[in-house]
Motif scaffolding. Structure first.
Motif, PDB file in Angstrom:
ATOM      1  N   LEU A  15       0.866  -1.177   0.000  1.00 59.39           N
ATOM      2  CA  LEU A  15       0.000   0.000   0.000  1.00 59.39           C
ATOM      3  C   LEU A  15       0.900   1.223   0.000  1.00 59.39           C
ATOM      4  O   LEU A  15       1.780   1.352   0.851  1.00 59.39           O
ATOM      5  N   TRP A  79      -5.076  -1.545  -7.461  1.00 57.11           N
ATOM      6  CA  TRP A  79      -6.094  -0.614  -6.958  1.00 57.11           C
ATOM      7  C   TRP A  79      -5.466   0.760  -6.833  1.00 57.11           C
ATOM      8  O   TRP A  79      -4.289   0.886  -6.510  1.00 57.11           O
ATOM      9  N   GLN A  81      -6.759   5.058  -5.819  1.00 56.69           N
ATOM     10  CA  GLN A  81      -7.809   6.036  -5.542  1.00 56.69           C
ATOM     11  C   GLN A  81      -7.173   7.299  -4.973  1.00 56.69           C
ATOM     12  O   GLN A  81      -6.214   7.229  -4.200  1.00 56.69           O
ATOM     13  N   THR A  89     -11.524   0.564   5.747  1.00 61.43           N
ATOM     14  CA  THR A  89     -11.677   0.374   4.305  1.00 61.43           C
ATOM     15  C   THR A  89     -10.338  -0.005   3.687  1.00 61.43           C
ATOM     16  O   THR A  89     -10.261  -0.952   2.887  1.00 61.43           O
ATOM     17  N   LEU A  90      -9.299   0.716   4.053  1.00 60.15           N
ATOM     18  CA  LEU A  90      -7.968   0.420   3.503  1.00 60.15           C
ATOM     19  C   LEU A  90      -7.485  -0.970   3.912  1.00 60.15           C
ATOM     20  O   LEU A  90      -6.943  -1.709   3.089  1.00 60.15           O
ATOM     21  N   LEU A  93      -9.233  -3.496   1.773  1.00 64.89           N
ATOM     22  CA  LEU A  93      -8.729  -3.513   0.397  1.00 64.89           C
ATOM     23  C   LEU A  93      -7.413  -4.264   0.309  1.00 64.89           C
ATOM     24  O   LEU A  93      -7.194  -5.031  -0.634  1.00 64.89           O
ATOM     25  N   GLU A  96      -7.833  -8.085   0.738  1.00 63.34           N
ATOM     26  CA  GLU A  96      -8.327  -8.766  -0.462  1.00 63.34           C
ATOM     27  C   GLU A  96      -7.176  -9.289  -1.320  1.00 63.34           C
ATOM     28  O   GLU A  96      -7.359 -10.204  -2.113  1.00 63.34           O
ATOM     29  N   GLN A  97      -5.996  -8.700  -1.175  1.00 64.76           N
ATOM     30  CA  GLN A  97      -4.843  -9.082  -1.984  1.00 64.76           C
ATOM     31  C   GLN A  97      -3.947 -10.125  -1.301  1.00 64.76           C
ATOM     32  O   GLN A  97      -2.968 -10.566  -1.877  1.00 64.76           O
TER      33      GLN A  97
END
Length: 98
Positions: A15, A79, A81, A89-90, A93, A96-97
């Protein structure tokens, strides 16, 4: 740029928070990013990149709005944004990976 390639080719999701110290929204994300890093531990890398100090990279990635958040997996962007997000939320996300 080769250093960036090394960063994003990690074995875990990466990230990245692109920010500047003069942008209020970007600065507001600092504690959120710290919380995300703490929650994910060694299951992911969390990196902050100051666009003022990395202008060439910011231009290459077409960073326009701040903060811009990206997730890379196996060297590929999965991803992206611009704007503020909450920690949960982060974290979701990134998870999910995994």
């Amino acid at each position: 740029m080769s250093k960036f390639g090394d960063l994003i080719s990690a074995q875990v999701p990466v990230l990245i928070d692109f920010y500047t110290e003069w942008n209020e929204s970007a600065v507001a994300m600092h504690p959120v990013i710290r919380d995300v890093a703490a929650a994910l531990g060694d299951r992911a890398k969390v990196i902050k990149i100051d666009v003022d100090k990395n202008q060439e990279l910011a231009q290459a990635l077409r960073i326009k709005g701040l903060p811009t958040l990206m997730i890379y997996k196996d060297g590929q962007m999965v991803w992206r944004q611009s704007g503020e997000l909450d920690a949960n939320t982060l974290i979701g996300l990134v998870q999910e990976q995994l």
